[in-house]
Structure formats: structure tokens, C-alpha cells
Design a protein around this motif. Sequence first.
Motif, mmCIF file in Angstrom:
data_model
loop_
_atom_site.group_PDB
_atom_site.id
_atom_site.type_symbol
_atom_site.label_atom_id
_atom_site.label_comp_id
_atom_site.label_asym_id
_atom_site.label_seq_id
_atom_site.Cartn_x
_atom_site.Cartn_y
_atom_site.Cartn_z
ATOM 1 N N ALA A 1 43.997 44.069 41.133
ATOM 2 C CA ALA A 1 42.806 43.514 41.778
ATOM 3 C C ALA A 1 41.959 44.630 42.372
ATOM 4 O O ALA A 1 42.452 45.733 42.622
ATOM 5 C CB ALA A 1 43.209 42.541 42.875
ATOM 6 N N HIS A 2 40.696 44.337 42.611
ATOM 7 C CA HIS A 2 39.806 45.269 43.294
ATOM 8 C C HIS A 2 40.180 45.272 44.777
ATOM 9 O O HIS A 2 40.289 44.206 45.383
ATOM 10 C CB HIS A 2 38.346 44.829 43.107
ATOM 11 N N PRO A 3 40.405 46.439 45.384
ATOM 12 C CA PRO A 3 40.877 46.490 46.775
ATOM 13 C C PRO A 3 39.972 45.760 47.770
ATOM 14 O O PRO A 3 40.462 45.017 48.612
ATOM 15 C CB PRO A 3 40.952 47.984 47.086
ATOM 16 N N ASP A 4 38.673 45.971 47.688
ATOM 17 C CA ASP A 4 37.765 45.315 48.638
ATOM 18 C C ASP A 4 37.748 43.801 48.448
ATOM 19 O O ASP A 4 37.723 43.053 49.421
ATOM 20 C CB ASP A 4 36.347 45.872 48.518
ATOM 21 N N ALA A 5 37.773 43.359 47.203
ATOM 22 C CA ALA A 5 37.785 41.923 46.938
ATOM 23 C C ALA A 5 39.081 41.294 47.447
ATOM 24 O O ALA A 5 39.060 40.229 48.076
ATOM 25 C CB ALA A 5 37.613 41.663 45.444
ATOM 26 N N LEU A 6 40.192 41.949 47.202
ATOM 27 C CA LEU A 6 41.474 41.431 47.681
ATOM 28 C C LEU A 6 41.485 41.396 49.203
ATOM 29 O O LEU A 6 41.976 40.435 49.806
ATOM 30 C CB LEU A 6 42.638 42.270 47.151
ATOM 31 N N TRP A 7 40.948 42.418 49.844
ATOM 32 C CA TRP A 7 40.873 42.457 51.303
ATOM 33 C C TRP A 7 40.100 41.243 51.828
ATOM 34 O O TRP A 7 40.533 40.576 52.764
ATOM 35 C CB TRP A 7 40.218 43.743 51.765
ATOM 36 N N ARG A 8 38.949 40.948 51.212
ATOM 37 C CA ARG A 8 38.140 39.809 51.660
ATOM 38 C C ARG A 8 38.883 38.491 51.470
ATOM 39 O O ARG A 8 38.833 37.611 52.330
ATOM 40 C CB ARG A 8 36.798 39.802 50.943
ATOM 41 N N VAL A 9 39.574 38.355 50.351
ATOM 42 C CA VAL A 9 40.344 37.132 50.096
ATOM 43 C C VAL A 9 41.455 36.984 51.127
ATOM 44 O O VAL A 9 41.646 35.912 51.708
ATOM 45 C CB VAL A 9 40.912 37.134 48.657
#
Length: 79
Positions: free
Chosen positions: A53-61
Motif C-alpha cells: 500500500a501507499h504509506p500516506d494512504a494507509l496512514w489516512r485509512v
Amino acid sequence: MAGDPAADRQALAEVINLRLLWHCLCAITRLEVRERLAAGPLPVAELAAAVGAHPDALWRVLRLVADHHIVTVQGIGSA
């Protein structure tokens, strides 16, 4: 509810937020995030790499799911 526009907007916002939460839960389930964290916490960048996964996207999720007290995220403010 039809007589109160503010209540209508609030009800719509709640439906949208629940749908967004549902999609986030589905995503972390498909990515097998729980299985990756079974041995203990991981930095988001490492977890993202492990699940593809993309780190920033996973962080937001994860932050959204944590806001609903489903997961715990340490180090708020750092991605």
C-alpha cells in the motif's frame, strides 16, 4: 426530519461517514493488515511496504479507523 434541514444534513453526513468507514475496513481486511500486525506494531511505512500500500494512504485509512476506536495508532502526527 423533512422539516429540519440541519438534521437532514447531519443524517446525510453520518451515512457518508459510515460508508467511508466501511470501505476503509474492507481495505485493511483485503490487505491483511491485522495479520501483519499480529506479532506487534509496525511503523506505517514498513506496514505499507509489507501489504503493498501507499504509506500516506494507509496512514489516512488507519487514522479514520482509529477515530472509531477500532485500531490504535501510536505517534499521532507522524506518518
